[in-house]
Design a protein around this motif. Structure first.
Motif, PDB file in Angstrom:
ATOM      1  N   GLN A 118     -22.612  -3.836   0.186  1.00 46.53           N
ATOM      2  CA  GLN A 118     -22.045  -2.685  -0.560  1.00 46.53           C
ATOM      3  C   GLN A 118     -21.058  -1.908   0.565  1.00 46.53           C
TER       4      GLN A 118
ATOM      5  N   SER B  89     -17.527   1.328   0.633  1.00 50.91           N
ATOM      6  CA  SER B  89     -16.982   2.094  -0.480  1.00 50.91           C
ATOM      7  C   SER B  89     -15.717   1.503  -0.754  1.00 50.91           C
ATOM      8  N   SER B  90     -15.195   1.767  -2.010  1.00 56.53           N
ATOM      9  CA  SER B  90     -13.962   1.274  -2.514  1.00 56.53           C
ATOM     10  C   SER B  90     -12.956   1.726  -1.694  1.00 56.53           C
ATOM     11  N   THR B  91     -12.926   3.008  -0.878  1.00 60.63           N
ATOM     12  CA  THR B  91     -11.932   3.358  -0.177  1.00 60.63           C
ATOM     13  C   THR B  91     -11.865   2.665   1.087  1.00 60.63           C
TER      14      THR B  91
ATOM     15  N   LEU C  46     -12.727  -0.577   1.197  1.00 61.40           N
ATOM     16  CA  LEU C  46     -12.279  -1.912   0.626  1.00 61.40           C
ATOM     17  C   LEU C  46     -10.732  -1.948   0.548  1.00 61.40           C
ATOM     18  N   ARG C  47     -10.031  -0.738   0.174  1.00 66.25           N
ATOM     19  CA  ARG C  47      -8.832  -0.311   0.388  1.00 66.25           C
ATOM     20  C   ARG C  47      -8.055  -0.469   1.520  1.00 66.25           C
TER      21      ARG C  47
ATOM     22  N   ASN D  46     -13.955   7.407  -5.386  1.00 63.52           N
ATOM     23  CA  ASN D  46     -14.548   6.635  -4.308  1.00 63.52           C
ATOM     24  C   ASN D  46     -15.969   6.128  -4.787  1.00 63.52           C
ATOM     25  N   GLU D  47     -16.295   4.854  -4.761  1.00 61.54           N
ATOM     26  CA  GLU D  47     -17.430   4.488  -5.506  1.00 61.54           C
ATOM     27  C   GLU D  47     -18.110   3.071  -4.537  1.00 61.54           C
ATOM     28  N   TRP D  48     -19.038   2.816  -4.770  1.00 57.64           N
ATOM     29  CA  TRP D  48     -19.587   1.563  -4.045  1.00 57.64           C
ATOM     30  C   TRP D  48     -19.074   0.243  -4.710  1.00 57.64           C
ATOM     31  N   VAL D  49     -18.764  -0.562  -3.953  1.00 56.02           N
ATOM     32  CA  VAL D  49     -18.410  -1.994  -4.501  1.00 56.02           C
ATOM     33  C   VAL D  49     -19.061  -2.999  -3.861  1.00 56.02           C
TER      34      VAL D  49
ATOM     35  N   THR E 230     -12.874  -9.812  -4.867  1.00 55.74           N
ATOM     36  CA  THR E 230     -12.577  -9.149  -3.425  1.00 55.74           C
ATOM     37  C   THR E 230     -11.953 -10.099  -2.553  1.00 55.74           C
TER      38      THR E 230
END
Length: 382
Positions: A195, A197-199, A201-202, A238-241, A306
């Motif tokens: 996991q 953060s979505s941030t 990943l961006r 912002n969330e866990w991915v 992803t």
């Protein structure tokens, strides 16, 4: 958490085969009742409808009882080692506190029912009895399971194109051999996620391939004050991915291929090294055979959604089959989608997913994992 099998019966594969033969003869001699015993019953605490992940973990703990030891934070190696040493490679592990017929329909795992059925003189001998006997004698978990396991390990962005092509050809050959022995048209796949953060990943998606190292934050709050991405606040949405840290394919008995992401750890901080585009890796992943597993749909979705952001290109796996869906279509009353339930019904052994999380380092190359974690991964894939 320390897990050890101290409240279970061990039943050998030969005993299970005899039990299955007796059950088949008894079933043939009886008229079909209104409610057949082939349906999985609702066993409180094990298969109960709507079971949560917490309940499923508690189920395993109740089956392989806690022994009360205390370990340090990085104790996965010791915990898993003790569990493996207490388990058995060639025997079913049945909890004492649950009647066997309540836990497993027909009283014996489906593997043994099929083995017994193959001994009838008027039935197809395919797959042959020798193949199923090999599976029966390797149904459980043990360190010696790795002795005959042919393993290949790749790291995205680090393994050379030539090596990837060699492994691709090796995988195709293994799949062909497996299909000759047991023609299922599918190959097992296991995914170990990590996991971020979505941030983050961006940030990875925006980073330059082959030359960028992106810091992976350990919590959402620690990421909230960092410079914004794409003009949006990092704290906003912002969330866990989950990302596919370790993609594992094979049968867990004769062969296993592990493909891991280029994550490194330095001074307690983790970084993602965005790889340059590797056509050979894209070809390998896109050429996977149809995959099968419990809850495999979610694993396929994680990989496909992803992959491009992680620098792997567009990945579309070649179809998938969920075991629990097949069981339902075959007429089994299957209350739970958990790996625990399916593992018991098919092989008679509990899948242990709560003794180890590899200290959140499943992105470690398979060949660099300790032997305990290697054994656990091969068992879970099987």
């Amino acid at each position: 958490m320390y897990l050890i099998c101290v409240s279970c019966f061990r039943i050998s594969s030969e005993d299970l085969l005899q039990d299955a033969s007796i059950a088949l003869k008894r079933a043939q001699a009886q008229t079909l009742p209104e409610k057949t015993g082939i349906l999985v019953k609702d066993v409180p605490g094990i298969y109960g409808p709507g079971s949560s992940k917490v309940n499923r973990a508690s189920t395993v703990k109740s089956i392989i009882e806690a022994a009360g030891k205390t370990y340090s934070e990085n104790s996965d190696k010791d915990v898993t080692k003790d569990f493996i040493e207490a388990a058995s490679l060639d025997s079913a592990i049945i909890p004492k506190h649950v009647p066997r017929r309540s836990l497993i329909p027909f009283g014996t795992p489906m593997l043994d029912v099929v083995r017994a059925h193959l001994r009838k003189p008027d039935t197809w001998k395919y797959p042959n009895e020798e193949v199923l006997t090999t599976w029966a004698n390797n149904r459980g978990i043990g360190f010696n399971a790795l002795d005959n396991l042919d393993v290949r390990s790749l790291v995205i962005g680090r393994s050379s194109g030539k090596l990837i092509e060699e492994v691709h050809a090796w995988m195709d050959k293994k799949v062909m051999i497996s299909e000759e022995e047991m023609p299922t048209s599918v190959t097992a796949m296991l995914l170990k996620s990590h996991q971020i953060s979505s941030t983050d990943l961006r940030r990875i998606a925006n980073a330059k391939p082959g030359k960028s190292r992106v810091k992976l934050h350990s919590s959402l709050s620690s990421d909230s004050d960092v410079e914004s991405v794409d003009g949006a606040s990092t704290s906003e949405d912002n969330e866990w991915v989950s990302i596919p840290a370790n993609i594992i394919i094979g049968d867990g008995i004769t062969w296993l291929l592990s493909i891991t992401l280029p994550i490194v750890e330095e001074d307690g901080q983790r970084f993602y090294e965005k790889p340059a585009r590797q056509p050979e890796m894209m070809d390998l992943l896109n050429d996977f055979p149809p995959v099968v597993g419990v809850e495999v749909k979610a694993d396929v979705n994680t990989i496909e959604t992803t992959a491009q952001a992680l620098g792997l290109g567009r990945i579309f796996l070649n179809r998938f089959v969920e075991i629990e869906t097949l069981m339902a279509l075959s007429g089994w009353l299957h209350h739970s989608r958990s790996r625990v339930a399916v593992s018991y019904v098919m092989l008679g052994v509990p899948v242990n997913r709560v003794s180890s999380n590899a200290n959140h380092r499943w992105w470690t190359a398979f060949t660099d994992l300790n032997r305990s974690l290697q054994t656990l991964l091969a068992f879970n894939l099987k």
